[in-house]
Design a protein around this motif. Structure first.
Motif, PDB file in Angstrom:
ATOM      1  N   VAL A   1       0.820  -1.221   0.000  1.00  0.00           N
ATOM      2  CA  VAL A   1       0.000   0.000   0.000  1.00  0.00           C
ATOM      3  C   VAL A   1       0.855   1.273   0.000  1.00  0.00           C
ATOM      4  O   VAL A   1       0.339   2.374  -0.149  1.00  0.00           O
ATOM      5  CB  VAL A   1      -0.958   0.051   1.219  1.00  0.00           C
ATOM      6  CG1 VAL A   1      -1.870  -1.174   1.218  1.00  0.00           C
ATOM      7  CG2 VAL A   1      -0.187   0.141   2.543  1.00  0.00           C
ATOM      8  N   LEU A   2       2.160   1.110   0.189  1.00  0.00           N
ATOM      9  CA  LEU A   2       3.024   2.287   0.303  1.00  0.00           C
ATOM     10  C   LEU A   2       3.346   2.897  -1.052  1.00  0.00           C
ATOM     11  O   LEU A   2       3.700   2.189  -1.991  1.00  0.00           O
ATOM     12  CB  LEU A   2       4.354   1.908   0.974  1.00  0.00           C
ATOM     13  CG  LEU A   2       4.346   1.568   2.462  1.00  0.00           C
ATOM     14  CD1 LEU A   2       5.761   1.173   2.892  1.00  0.00           C
ATOM     15  CD2 LEU A   2       3.841   2.739   3.283  1.00  0.00           C
ATOM     16  N   ALA A   3       3.244   4.216  -1.129  1.00  0.00           N
ATOM     17  CA  ALA A   3       3.712   4.947  -2.309  1.00  0.00           C
ATOM     18  C   ALA A   3       5.094   5.503  -1.960  1.00  0.00           C
ATOM     19  O   ALA A   3       5.398   5.688  -0.782  1.00  0.00           O
ATOM     20  CB  ALA A   3       2.751   6.082  -2.614  1.00  0.00           C
ATOM     21  N   PRO A   4       5.935   5.756  -2.982  1.00  0.00           N
ATOM     22  CA  PRO A   4       7.239   6.356  -2.676  1.00  0.00           C
ATOM     23  C   PRO A   4       7.056   7.618  -1.817  1.00  0.00           C
ATOM     24  O   PRO A   4       6.147   8.417  -2.084  1.00  0.00           O
ATOM     25  CB  PRO A   4       7.804   6.692  -4.056  1.00  0.00           C
ATOM     26  CG  PRO A   4       7.204   5.647  -4.948  1.00  0.00           C
ATOM     27  CD  PRO A   4       5.806   5.450  -4.416  1.00  0.00           C
ATOM     28  N   GLY A   5       7.860   7.752  -0.780  1.00  0.00           N
ATOM     29  CA  GLY A   5       7.724   8.898   0.129  1.00  0.00           C
ATOM     30  C   GLY A   5       6.950   8.557   1.388  1.00  0.00           C
ATOM     31  O   GLY A   5       6.827   9.391   2.278  1.00  0.00           O
ATOM     32  N   GLN A   6       6.439   7.324   1.460  1.00  0.00           N
ATOM     33  CA  GLN A   6       5.710   6.910   2.664  1.00  0.00           C
ATOM     34  C   GLN A   6       6.510   5.901   3.487  1.00  0.00           C
ATOM     35  O   GLN A   6       7.291   5.118   2.941  1.00  0.00           O
ATOM     36  CB  GLN A   6       4.360   6.299   2.284  1.00  0.00           C
ATOM     37  CG  GLN A   6       3.406   7.327   1.693  1.00  0.00           C
ATOM     38  CD  GLN A   6       2.054   6.722   1.357  1.00  0.00           C
ATOM     39  OE1 GLN A   6       1.949   5.559   0.972  1.00  0.00           O
ATOM     40  NE2 GLN A   6       1.020   7.530   1.505  1.00  0.00           N
ATOM     41  N   ILE A   7       6.256   5.912   4.778  1.00  0.00           N
ATOM     42  CA  ILE A   7       6.979   5.058   5.731  1.00  0.00           C
ATOM     43  C   ILE A   7       5.964   4.222   6.502  1.00  0.00           C
ATOM     44  O   ILE A   7       4.852   4.681   6.768  1.00  0.00           O
ATOM     45  CB  ILE A   7       7.782   5.923   6.742  1.00  0.00           C
ATOM     46  CG1 ILE A   7       8.674   6.930   6.003  1.00  0.00           C
ATOM     47  CG2 ILE A   7       8.618   5.050   7.684  1.00  0.00           C
ATOM     48  CD1 ILE A   7       9.169   8.059   6.871  1.00  0.00           C
ATOM     49  N   GLN A   8       6.372   3.021   6.860  1.00  0.00           N
ATOM     50  CA  GLN A   8       5.471   2.140   7.609  1.00  0.00           C
ATOM     51  C   GLN A   8       6.232   1.426   8.725  1.00  0.00           C
ATOM     52  O   GLN A   8       7.352   0.958   8.527  1.00  0.00           O
ATOM     53  CB  GLN A   8       4.903   1.108   6.639  1.00  0.00           C
ATOM     54  CG  GLN A   8       3.809   0.243   7.199  1.00  0.00           C
ATOM     55  CD  GLN A   8       3.359  -0.757   6.137  1.00  0.00           C
ATOM     56  OE1 GLN A   8       4.131  -1.631   5.739  1.00  0.00           O
ATOM     57  NE2 GLN A   8       2.139  -0.621   5.673  1.00  0.00           N
ATOM     58  N   TYR A   9       5.582   1.350   9.898  1.00  0.00           N
ATOM     59  CA  TYR A   9       6.109   0.563  11.012  1.00  0.00           C
ATOM     60  C   TYR A   9       5.781  -0.903  10.714  1.00  0.00           C
ATOM     61  O   TYR A   9       4.679  -1.208  10.263  1.00  0.00           O
ATOM     62  CB  TYR A   9       5.446   1.016  12.306  1.00  0.00           C
ATOM     63  CG  TYR A   9       5.937   0.324  13.569  1.00  0.00           C
ATOM     64  CD1 TYR A   9       7.228   0.541  14.054  1.00  0.00           C
ATOM     65  CD2 TYR A   9       5.103  -0.528  14.284  1.00  0.00           C
ATOM     66  CE1 TYR A   9       7.677  -0.081  15.217  1.00  0.00           C
ATOM     67  CE2 TYR A   9       5.539  -1.149  15.450  1.00  0.00           C
ATOM     68  CZ  TYR A   9       6.824  -0.925  15.909  1.00  0.00           C
ATOM     69  OH  TYR A   9       7.252  -1.540  17.057  1.00  0.00           O
ATOM     70  N   ASN A  10       6.732  -1.798  10.947  1.00  0.00           N
ATOM     71  CA  ASN A  10       6.546  -3.164  10.493  1.00  0.00           C
ATOM     72  C   ASN A  10       7.324  -4.144  11.379  1.00  0.00           C
ATOM     73  O   ASN A  10       8.106  -3.725  12.231  1.00  0.00           O
ATOM     74  CB  ASN A  10       7.027  -3.268   9.039  1.00  0.00           C
ATOM     75  CG  ASN A  10       6.197  -4.239   8.226  1.00  0.00           C
ATOM     76  OD1 ASN A  10       5.797  -5.288   8.731  1.00  0.00           O
ATOM     77  ND2 ASN A  10       5.959  -3.909   6.976  1.00  0.00           N
ATOM     78  N   PHE A  11       7.079  -5.417  11.159  1.00  0.00           N
ATOM     79  CA  PHE A  11       7.773  -6.466  11.932  1.00  0.00           C
ATOM     80  C   PHE A  11       8.358  -7.542  11.031  1.00  0.00           C
ATOM     81  O   PHE A  11       7.746  -7.926  10.038  1.00  0.00           O
ATOM     82  CB  PHE A  11       6.801  -7.199  12.872  1.00  0.00           C
ATOM     83  CG  PHE A  11       6.182  -6.331  13.916  1.00  0.00           C
ATOM     84  CD1 PHE A  11       6.937  -5.842  14.979  1.00  0.00           C
ATOM     85  CD2 PHE A  11       4.839  -5.999  13.836  1.00  0.00           C
ATOM     86  CE1 PHE A  11       6.352  -5.038  15.940  1.00  0.00           C
ATOM     87  CE2 PHE A  11       4.246  -5.196  14.800  1.00  0.00           C
ATOM     88  CZ  PHE A  11       5.010  -4.713  15.850  1.00  0.00           C
ATOM     89  N   LEU A  12       9.504  -8.043  11.450  1.00  0.00           N
ATOM     90  CA  LEU A  12       9.999  -9.320  10.951  1.00  0.00           C
ATOM     91  C   LEU A  12       9.666 -10.319  12.047  1.00  0.00           C
ATOM     92  O   LEU A  12       9.967 -10.076  13.223  1.00  0.00           O
ATOM     93  CB  LEU A  12      11.522  -9.271  10.758  1.00  0.00           C
ATOM     94  CG  LEU A  12      12.065  -8.383   9.638  1.00  0.00           C
ATOM     95  CD1 LEU A  12      13.583  -8.278   9.760  1.00  0.00           C
ATOM     96  CD2 LEU A  12      11.687  -8.961   8.277  1.00  0.00           C
ATOM     97  N   LEU A  13       9.006 -11.424  11.679  1.00  0.00           N
ATOM     98  CA  LEU A  13       8.561 -12.388  12.691  1.00  0.00           C
ATOM     99  C   LEU A  13       9.202 -13.755  12.469  1.00  0.00           C
ATOM    100  O   LEU A  13       9.549 -14.119  11.345  1.00  0.00           O
ATOM    101  CB  LEU A  13       7.037 -12.549  12.619  1.00  0.00           C
ATOM    102  CG  LEU A  13       6.206 -11.286  12.839  1.00  0.00           C
ATOM    103  CD1 LEU A  13       4.725 -11.597  12.623  1.00  0.00           C
ATOM    104  CD2 LEU A  13       6.425 -10.705  14.227  1.00  0.00           C
ATOM    105  N   THR A  14       9.286 -14.512  13.553  1.00  0.00           N
ATOM    106  CA  THR A  14       9.709 -15.908  13.433  1.00  0.00           C
ATOM    107  C   THR A  14       8.497 -16.724  12.982  1.00  0.00           C
ATOM    108  O   THR A  14       7.369 -16.216  12.947  1.00  0.00           O
ATOM    109  CB  THR A  14      10.180 -16.474  14.787  1.00  0.00           C
ATOM    110  OG1 THR A  14       9.050 -16.501  15.668  1.00  0.00           O
ATOM    111  CG2 THR A  14      11.288 -15.630  15.399  1.00  0.00           C
ATOM    112  N   LYS A  15       8.719 -17.979  12.709  1.00  0.00           N
ATOM    113  CA  LYS A  15       7.629 -18.854  12.287  1.00  0.00           C
ATOM    114  C   LYS A  15       6.544 -18.927  13.372  1.00  0.00           C
ATOM    115  O   LYS A  15       5.359 -19.037  13.091  1.00  0.00           O
ATOM    116  CB  LYS A  15       8.179 -20.250  12.001  1.00  0.00           C
ATOM    117  CG  LYS A  15       7.240 -21.084  11.172  1.00  0.00           C
ATOM    118  CD  LYS A  15       7.947 -22.257  10.529  1.00  0.00           C
ATOM    119  CE  LYS A  15       7.010 -22.894   9.519  1.00  0.00           C
ATOM    120  NZ  LYS A  15       7.608 -24.037   8.859  1.00  0.00           N
TER     121      LYS A  15
END
Lengths: 127, 366
Positions: free
Chosen positions: B79-93
């Motif tokens: 959903v991100l357009a260039p110039g946008q930032i998002q909080y996110n996670f890398l998760l384990t299985k």
């Protein structure tokens, strides 16, 4: 780092000041600087026993809890109540209004394990 | 193993400002310059400047870069357009948090900002769990990060970079040219105040640092160390990796479900998180405010007056309120605003109230 003249010092960075029959105890400028902003002091109770080398209370800075080690053996005869609401006195005036307890020493040999101000200055250069 | 400490490009600036330097995950970083309490208030009341160059930056490129990353992370970066930032996670299985990251959408792919302690781990994880035409570069050592945070941060930034930034949305960024120096200006932060994070080449950082301090003087700017950074985020109830969030905790338990998009076809850890959501979580991260004297610290038990119902994950004093505050995990039944609990501090049980969301109300800009 300021070292007050005429006081005695422990290796754990407490100072000891003889005032007649009783002895005032506090932490040194080096210790308060290392702690940073003091925000909590657990003021000990009257008549508590101090055993040299063992913690008798805690002083907390924003980031850490520090045990205060008894520089001598003795019995607490007065406590600095002002530290309860104004713990910052330890930062602002560690050798004066920031004193922690007043103690009646168990014996007169307590000075044997302490350093003079000159000795403490040398000690500070080593730590 | 040889243990070498890495200096940021602003190391000499910190020494000149008489900072107390500490070892922080292999980096020599300023803990405080004058006083944590004073630095904290400076950010809430005027503006502070931080060296955060220890944070990791990973550059993801390649024609499959965005889709491959979207199959890995929990939030939806499509959903991100260039110039946008998002909080996110890398998760384990199993849904545990490998890291919490910021994802910047750039025309050529993604720019990831990760926790200093996790940079190498994240880099390896992404390489091992993505495929196709995707390249990942760890550009941490080449990149400096300077943050300015506080109600006066916009004024200081505009005066320094000589252009308007009021139009820049929260969690938006733009790349600007500052007399030949490329700066990525991001409206983000970890303080709860309005603020900006500025990414630029390592070599260019000292000049920008000095210029921000000079221009910030009339706005009462001060350098801020990691000590106040921690109390600032704690007042806002923001999680810290290693304390609130670890591989043993999930975003659901941490109250961060809004950053997990179950609507996505797949992401790493989705199955486990869905199962946990169905079963219901057993513990929940909450804010705590002490009603009595004392300062809660990580590891202190939380009780209901009789039995242990949780544990403090981060605790300190709120410089704005002068009270002990904390974040901690409690059994779900107690995770209600206003719940009465007790924190065991040495031999005392000190009363505390559960607070969800911000522990301390601030300027409400962010």
């Amino acid at each position: 780092m300021q070292v007050a003249k005429g006081l005695l010092y422990s290796k754990d960075h407490e100072w000891v000041k003889c005032e007649g029959a009783s002895i005032k105890i506090g932490i040194t400028d080096f210790a308060q600087d290392k702690l940073g902003d003091v925000v909590f002091v657990e003021v000990p109770s009257l008549d508590d026993q101090l055993i040299q080398g063992e913690p008798f209370t805690v002083v907390e800075s924003v980031k850490a809890v520090s045990e205060i080690i008894a520089p001598i053996d003795g019995t607490i005869v007065a406590v600095n109540d002002r530290l309860e609401d104004s713990p910052e006195l330890i930062n602002e005036d560690c050798y004066g209004q920031g004193w922690i307890v007043s103690v009646e020493p168990q014996d007169e040999e307590y000075v044997d394990n302490l350093m003079t101000d000159q000795e403490y200055e040398i000690y500070l250069k080593e730590v | 193993m040889v243990h070498t400490l890495v200096h940021t490009s602003l190391y000499q600036e910190h020494l000149a400002l008489h900072a107390k330097m500490v070892d922080f995950h292999g980096w020599t970083m300023p803990m405080e310059y004058t006083s944590i309490m004073a630095e904290h208030r400076c950010v809430r009341e005027s503006v502070g400047i931080f060296d955060l160059s220890h944070m990791g930056e990973l550059l993801v490129t390649g024609s499959d870069g965005v889709t491959a990353m979207n199959a890995l992370v929990a939030n939806d970066i499509s959903v991100l357009a260039p110039g946008q930032i998002q909080y996110n996670f890398l998760l384990t299985k199993s849904g545990g948090i490998i890291d919490d990251i910021l994802v910047y959408r750039i025309p050529e792919g993604l720019y990831l900002v990760v926790n200093a302690s996790n940079t190498t781990k994240d880099y390896q994880w992404i390489i091992e769990h993505t495929s196709g035409d995707i390249q990942i570069r760890n550009i941490t050592l080449a990149t400096a990060l300077i943050a300015i945070q506080g109600p006066n941060s916009l004024a200081v930034l505009e005066k320094t970079l000589q252009q308007p930034f009021s139009h820049l949305a929260y969690y938006g960024f733009c790349d600007v040219d500052w007399g030949g120096v490329q700066i990525r200006v991001s409206r983000t932060g970890y303080t709860g105040e309005d603020g900006f994070e500025l990414y630029l080449a390592h070599v260019d950082a000292p000049a920008l640092w000095v210029e921000l301090l000079v221009n910030g003087a009339e706005f009462a700017i001060a350098p801020i160390g990691l000590g106040a950074r921690d109390t600032l985020r704690l007042e806002m109830g923001m999680p810290l990796y290693g304390n609130e969030i670890t591989e043993e905790t999930t975003p659901l338990e941490a109250g961060l479900e809004r950053f997990v998009k179950f609507s996505k076809a797949n992401f790493f850890g989705k199955k486990s998180l869905l199962a946990q959501k169905k079963q219901g979580i057993k513990r929940r991260l909450v804010g705590l405010e002490l009603q009595g004297r004392g300062i809660p610290r990580a590891g202190y038990p939380i009780t209901d007056g009789e039995t242990v119902i949780g544990q403090v994950s981060s605790g300190s004093i709120s410089p704005m309120k002068g009270k002990g505050i904390a974040l901690g995990y409690v059994q779900t039944a107690y995770a209600v605003s206003g719940s009465q609990v007790y924190i065991k501090i040495r031999s005392d049980f000190v009363a505390a109230k559960v607070i969800k969301g911000r522990i301390v109300q601030n300027n409400k800009r962010r």
